[in-house]
Structures are given as C-alpha cells and as structure tokens.
Motif scaffolding. Structure first.
Motif, PDB file in Angstrom:
ATOM      1  N   SER A  65     -66.457  23.209 126.788  1.00  0.00           N
ATOM      2  CA  SER A  65     -66.626  23.848 125.472  1.00  0.00           C
ATOM      3  C   SER A  65     -67.160  22.650 124.403  1.00  0.00           C
ATOM      4  O   SER A  65     -66.806  21.646 124.448  1.00  0.00           O
ATOM      5  CB  SER A  65     -65.422  24.415 125.241  1.00  0.00           C
ATOM      6  OG  SER A  65     -65.206  25.346 126.162  1.00  0.00           O
ATOM      7  N   PRO A  82     -61.502  28.858 127.050  1.00  0.00           N
ATOM      8  CA  PRO A  82     -60.736  29.624 128.081  1.00  0.00           C
ATOM      9  C   PRO A  82     -59.034  29.201 128.359  1.00  0.00           C
ATOM     10  O   PRO A  82     -58.888  28.079 128.216  1.00  0.00           O
ATOM     11  CB  PRO A  82     -61.418  29.654 129.147  1.00  0.00           C
ATOM     12  CG  PRO A  82     -62.557  28.525 129.040  1.00  0.00           C
ATOM     13  CD  PRO A  82     -62.411  28.054 127.809  1.00  0.00           C
ATOM     14  N   ASP A  83     -58.100  30.330 128.354  1.00  0.00           N
ATOM     15  CA  ASP A  83     -56.951  30.187 128.459  1.00  0.00           C
ATOM     16  C   ASP A  83     -56.623  29.099 129.439  1.00  0.00           C
ATOM     17  O   ASP A  83     -55.850  28.330 129.180  1.00  0.00           O
ATOM     18  CB  ASP A  83     -56.029  31.459 128.664  1.00  0.00           C
ATOM     19  CG  ASP A  83     -56.216  32.395 127.653  1.00  0.00           C
ATOM     20  OD1 ASP A  83     -56.302  31.950 126.618  1.00  0.00           O
ATOM     21  OD2 ASP A  83     -55.791  33.743 127.751  1.00  0.00           O
TER      22      ASP A  83
END
Length: 134
Positions: free
Chosen positions: A84, A124-125
């Motif tokens: 990310s 994302p988790d």
C-alpha cells in the motif's frame, strides 16, 4: 516503540531528516516496524531487499535523485502491487492519473490522526498492525 516480531514493516521516504523522523514516529506509534530512505533511489534498493516484509510505502514527492515520490509510487505499485502506498507533499499535488489507482495522497502538514485514518481505510485488515485495527 513497537518491536514485536509480528508487526508489519513500513518504509518512510523523505530527504528531510526531521520530516522523516516525524513520519517514522507516526508509523511506529501505529504499530509498524519502520525502515527509512532519503530518496526514491534508496527506497527502491530497500524495497528490493525487503519487499516481502513491507506492507506500506510512505513517501514525500520532492527529493533528490532520479525518482521523485510520484515516480517511486508508480514503480513500487507496478513491481510490488501488495504494498500500500501513501504519497505526501506540502508543495505539489498530483495531476489527474499521475498516481496509480489505490495510492493515497496527503497534503503536508498532516496530523498523526489524519495518517491513521487514511491507513485504516487503505490497508487490508490482514496487513494492519494491531493499533490500527481499533
């Protein structure tokens, strides 16, 4: 400071040492183990060595070397799509389509809370450090 072996890595890139230290502290407080680089060229070298462990690239735009932050974001997104990316600048803004889809842009100055809010949305988790899961 978070030094647990399960914490994900972030790479902070900025040619200004004080700004890089501030970003480093924000990312460590968010639960990351943090690597750093002074420019885009150094960042690529760090990414090539640690890309399997890095989940976040946080970069300034205007830096010396052959890659500014926009070019670094495009190359990192192309080569390591699992990472990310946040690009930050107080001087320039990205032109339309200058950054790949999914890359976040933050205007400087920014607060730690602003960074955390963006990271909660962006990561994302399964890649969020524990402090961002709240």
């Amino acid at each position: 400071m978070n030094s647990t072996s399960s914490a994900p890595y972030a790479l902070a890139v900025d040619d200004d040492g004080l700004t890089r230290m501030n970003v480093f502290d924000i990312l460590e407080d968010a639960g990351f183990r943090t690597l750093e680089a002074e420019n885009g060229d150094d960042a690529i070298a760090v990414l090539e060595q640690h890309q399997a462990s890095i989940v976040l690239l946080f970069t300034d735009v205007q830096m010396p070397g052959t890659r500014d932050g926009f070019a670094l974001a495009r190359e990192a997104h192309s080569r390591w799509p699992h990472i990310s990316i946040v690009v930050a600048s107080g001087r320039v803004r990205p032109a339309p389509n200058e950054l790949p889809d999914g890359v976040r842009f933050l205007s400087k100055p920014f607060s730690a809370e602003t960074v955390y809010d963006h990271l909660r949305e962006l990561l994302p988790d399964g890649r969020k450090p524990d402090p961002l899961k709240k």
